[in-house]
Design a protein around this motif. Structure first.
Motif, PDB file in Angstrom:
ATOM      1  N   ARG A 185       6.770 -65.291  89.925  1.00 46.48           N
ATOM      2  CA  ARG A 185       6.044 -64.305  89.115  1.00 46.48           C
ATOM      3  C   ARG A 185       7.019 -63.375  88.388  1.00 46.48           C
ATOM      4  O   ARG A 185       6.821 -63.044  87.206  1.00 46.48           O
ATOM      5  N   ILE A 186       8.058 -62.949  89.098  1.00 43.52           N
ATOM      6  CA  ILE A 186       9.056 -62.071  88.484  1.00 43.52           C
ATOM      7  C   ILE A 186       9.757 -62.779  87.331  1.00 43.52           C
ATOM      8  O   ILE A 186       9.971 -62.205  86.258  1.00 43.52           O
ATOM      9  N   VAL A 187      10.116 -64.057  87.541  1.00 45.84           N
ATOM     10  CA  VAL A 187      10.791 -64.825  86.484  1.00 45.84           C
ATOM     11  C   VAL A 187       9.894 -64.946  85.259  1.00 45.84           C
ATOM     12  O   VAL A 187      10.353 -64.803  84.112  1.00 45.84           O
ATOM     13  N   LEU A 188       8.614 -65.210  85.460  1.00 38.22           N
ATOM     14  CA  LEU A 188       7.676 -65.324  84.344  1.00 38.22           C
ATOM     15  C   LEU A 188       7.582 -64.013  83.566  1.00 38.22           C
ATOM     16  O   LEU A 188       7.682 -63.995  82.326  1.00 38.22           O
ATOM     17  N   ILE A 189       7.419 -62.913  84.296  1.00 36.90           N
ATOM     18  CA  ILE A 189       7.292 -61.609  83.637  1.00 36.90           C
ATOM     19  C   ILE A 189       8.565 -61.255  82.883  1.00 36.90           C
ATOM     20  O   ILE A 189       8.529 -60.824  81.723  1.00 36.90           O
ATOM     21  N   TRP A 190       9.705 -61.454  83.542  1.00 36.25           N
ATOM     22  CA  TRP A 190      10.968 -61.041  82.937  1.00 36.25           C
ATOM     23  C   TRP A 190      11.391 -61.938  81.789  1.00 36.25           C
ATOM     24  O   TRP A 190      12.145 -61.504  80.904  1.00 36.25           O
ATOM     25  N   SER A 191      10.931 -63.192  81.765  1.00 39.99           N
ATOM     26  CA  SER A 191      11.284 -64.063  80.639  1.00 39.99           C
ATOM     27  C   SER A 191      10.683 -63.538  79.339  1.00 39.99           C
ATOM     28  O   SER A 191      11.365 -63.474  78.304  1.00 39.99           O
ATOM     29  N   GLY A 192       9.402 -63.147  79.398  1.00 42.31           N
ATOM     30  CA  GLY A 192       8.785 -62.566  78.211  1.00 42.31           C
ATOM     31  C   GLY A 192       9.375 -61.216  77.863  1.00 42.31           C
ATOM     32  O   GLY A 192       9.574 -60.892  76.677  1.00 42.31           O
ATOM     33  N   TYR A 193       9.668 -60.426  78.880  1.00 42.16           N
ATOM     34  CA  TYR A 193      10.258 -59.108  78.655  1.00 42.16           C
ATOM     35  C   TYR A 193      11.639 -59.233  78.021  1.00 42.16           C
ATOM     36  O   TYR A 193      12.025 -58.424  77.166  1.00 42.16           O
ATOM     37  N   ALA A 194      12.400 -60.263  78.431  1.00 41.71           N
ATOM     38  CA  ALA A 194      13.733 -60.479  77.865  1.00 41.71           C
ATOM     39  C   ALA A 194      13.651 -60.777  76.374  1.00 41.71           C
ATOM     40  O   ALA A 194      14.423 -60.239  75.570  1.00 41.71           O
ATOM     41  N   VAL A 195      12.717 -61.644  75.992  1.00 36.91           N
ATOM     42  CA  VAL A 195      12.540 -61.961  74.569  1.00 36.91           C
ATOM     43  C   VAL A 195      12.141 -60.703  73.800  1.00 36.91           C
ATOM     44  O   VAL A 195      12.637 -60.442  72.695  1.00 36.91           O
ATOM     45  N   SER A 196      11.261 -59.905  74.396  1.00 39.64           N
ATOM     46  CA  SER A 196      10.808 -58.679  73.739  1.00 39.64           C
ATOM     47  C   SER A 196      11.963 -57.695  73.550  1.00 39.64           C
ATOM     48  O   SER A 196      12.110 -57.087  72.478  1.00 39.64           O
ATOM     49  N   MET A 197      12.778 -57.512  74.583  1.00 39.56           N
ATOM     50  CA  MET A 197      13.902 -56.589  74.484  1.00 39.56           C
ATOM     51  C   MET A 197      14.921 -57.055  73.446  1.00 39.56           C
ATOM     52  O   MET A 197      15.453 -56.259  72.666  1.00 39.56           O
ATOM     53  N   PHE A 198      15.185 -58.359  73.415  1.00 39.24           N
ATOM     54  CA  PHE A 198      16.150 -58.910  72.470  1.00 39.24           C
ATOM     55  C   PHE A 198      15.665 -58.694  71.034  1.00 39.24           C
ATOM     56  O   PHE A 198      16.411 -58.194  70.179  1.00 39.24           O
ATOM     57  N   ALA A 199      14.413 -59.060  70.781  1.00 41.88           N
ATOM     58  CA  ALA A 199      13.873 -58.924  69.431  1.00 41.88           C
ATOM     59  C   ALA A 199      13.716 -57.459  69.041  1.00 41.88           C
ATOM     60  O   ALA A 199      14.001 -57.071  67.899  1.00 41.88           O
ATOM     61  N   GLY A 200      13.241 -56.640  69.984  1.00 42.88           N
ATOM     62  CA  GLY A 200      13.053 -55.219  69.687  1.00 42.88           C
ATOM     63  C   GLY A 200      14.360 -54.509  69.409  1.00 42.88           C
ATOM     64  O   GLY A 200      14.434 -53.636  68.533  1.00 42.88           O
ATOM     65  N   ASN A 201      15.416 -54.888  70.134  1.00 47.03           N
ATOM     66  CA  ASN A 201      16.713 -54.268  69.909  1.00 47.03           C
ATOM     67  C   ASN A 201      17.271 -54.651  68.547  1.00 47.03           C
ATOM     68  O   ASN A 201      17.891 -53.835  67.852  1.00 47.03           O
TER      69      ASN A 201
END
Length: 432
Positions: free
Chosen positions: A28-44
């Motif tokens: 569950r953590i991996v699933l949540i953090w995978s989307g969060y990682a893409v969001s942080m990368f694109a947002g930055n």
């Protein structure tokens, strides 16, 4: 000894919030953090492109400060109420709705930029939307992690936030500058929109426990006061929280003025500025990896104090570097960044371990608000001071302030007691 071992084994089957640990918690953590990682990368990437656009078109510390104020002031004002909402409603729904709003706003601003062309107003609105969404998303997200993670891994999971942020800081600014210079601001905004959508989709797919806050019936203001009272009842945590918030007040202008320092003091271009941002990200990455590898469970307050000393010294030295010392500045920022990675995760872990789950959202909301208000206040004040003193002298002044703050926290008896209390709880290794 054997009783302590048995108790420790029992807690290993529970989350940090005291719930039954899901068998697939890591998935569950991996699933949540995978989307969060893409969001942080694109947002930055989108954020840095907007900041560089403002740097090129205005060249004003006050303009850059305004963007940071727009990004963090709404978060600071709304986070206390976002924390109350997180304790009353479904945290998963709150996070998904926030991600959807950010995605729609980014795509709408991209469409506007396609039609009317790039503008400071579009960048300002993007920053304001980020601040508004974060005021509700951040408390809900931080209060969700203890529902999924065993206590022994809290520091590692909390370090993931800094780790992913550092990775996005390494590549995000370079990608943002590349898209901005090659295609235009609108394409970077589209990337930011798709990133936010990815975070929302992965959170929607994740299974999150929802047995918190069902009994809460108090009004928003009463709940907010109760959260403040909960934090105030633990003096060591209160001192650390205030200290870190003051540290963010001092760090905010450093972060916002780094592009101008490169552009004005060292005569660098956009890629030189993005390199500094990448080195900052690399330093945060190294610091996060060190913290995750060591996985400290004791003396967490001491880690925060040491970090403050390193950051203050780094800022002071950075301000003393002459105009021809760009590469020395890059190295200095890298060292400073390593220590920056040791602030958030230890304090977040202390809060999550010591605050009851039913009140954690409110306390996280207050913590987010304190940081959210400190960053724009410090950035605005720093911008005004830098207009008068110049950016290099401001770095020196800011470094001295952070060093004095580190001394103040270090001599606090309540903070030392907080670390002593953590030492009284044996780990699995100590009991065997």
């Amino acid at each position: 000894m054997f009783q302590s071992t048995k108790q420790t084994a029992q807690t290993a089957n529970l989350t940090a919030g005291g719930h039954a640990l899901p068998a697939d918690w890591l998935g569950r953590i991996v699933l949540i953090w995978s989307g969060y990682a893409v969001s942080m990368f694109a947002g930055n990437a989108a954020s840095y492109a907007g900041i560089w656009y403002a740097t090129e078109t205005t060249g004003s510390p006050l303009s850059l400060a305004l963007l940071y104020v727009l990004a963090f002031l709404p978060m600071g004002l709304l986070s206390p109420f976002g924390g109350v909402v997180a304790d009353k409603l479904n945290r998963k729904v709150i996070i998904v709705v926030c991600d959807a709003l950010m995605a729609l706003t980014s795509l709408a601003l991209a469409a506007w930029t396609f039609i009317a062309g790039p503008s400071f107003a579009a960048v300002a609105l993007y920053c304001a939307a980020f601040g508004f969404v974060s005021g509700f998303r951040t408390p809900a997200y931080n209060a969700t992690m203890p529902l999924l993670v065993p206590e022994c891994h809290l520091v590692r999971i909390n370090s993931m936030d800094t780790l992913l942020g550092s990775i996005s800081m390494i590549a995000g600014p370079a990608l943002g500058i590349l898209l901005y210079t090659s295609f235009g601001l609108q394409y970077v905004l589209i990337l930011g929109g798709f990133g936010a959508a990815a975070a929302g989709v992965t959170m929607l797919l994740a299974v999150i426990p929802r047995d918190h806050g069902a009994h809460e019936q108090a009004g928003a203001w009463a709940s907010l006061k109760e959260g403040a009272s909960t934090l105030a009842s633990q003096r060591g945590l209160l001192v650390l929280t205030i200290g870190v918030s003051l540290g963010m007040l001092a760090y905010g202008p450093i972060d916002s003025l780094m592009p101008l320092m490169v552009y004005d003091h060292f005569g660098g271009d956009g890629f030189a500025a993005s390199l500094v941002a990448a080195v900052m990200g690399a330093g945060l990455l190294v610091g996060s990896v060190i913290l995750m590898a060591v996985n400290p469970r004791r003396k967490l307050a001491r880690i925060i104090v040491v970090s403050a000393f390193v950051v203050g010294t780094g800022a002071l030295i950075a301000g003393l570097i002459p105009k021809g010392g760009y590469w020395a500045f890059v190295v200095c920022i890298g060292v400073l960044a390593i220590a920056c990675a040791w602030f958030n995760a230890p304090l977040m872990t202390l809060l999550q371990k010591n605050i009851p789950d039913e009140k954690l959202g409110r306390v996280m909301g207050l913590f987010t608000a304190m940081n959210g208000l400190a960053i724009p206040a410090g950035t605005a004040l720093g911008g005004l001071i830098a207009e008068v003193t110049g950016t290099p002298l401001f770095f020196q002044i800011d470094g001295v302030f952070i060093l004095l703050l580190a001394v103040s926290i270090a001599i606090s008896k309540s903070v030392r007691k907080l670390d002593a209390a953590s030492s009284d709880h044996p780990t699995v290794e100590q009991t065997l």
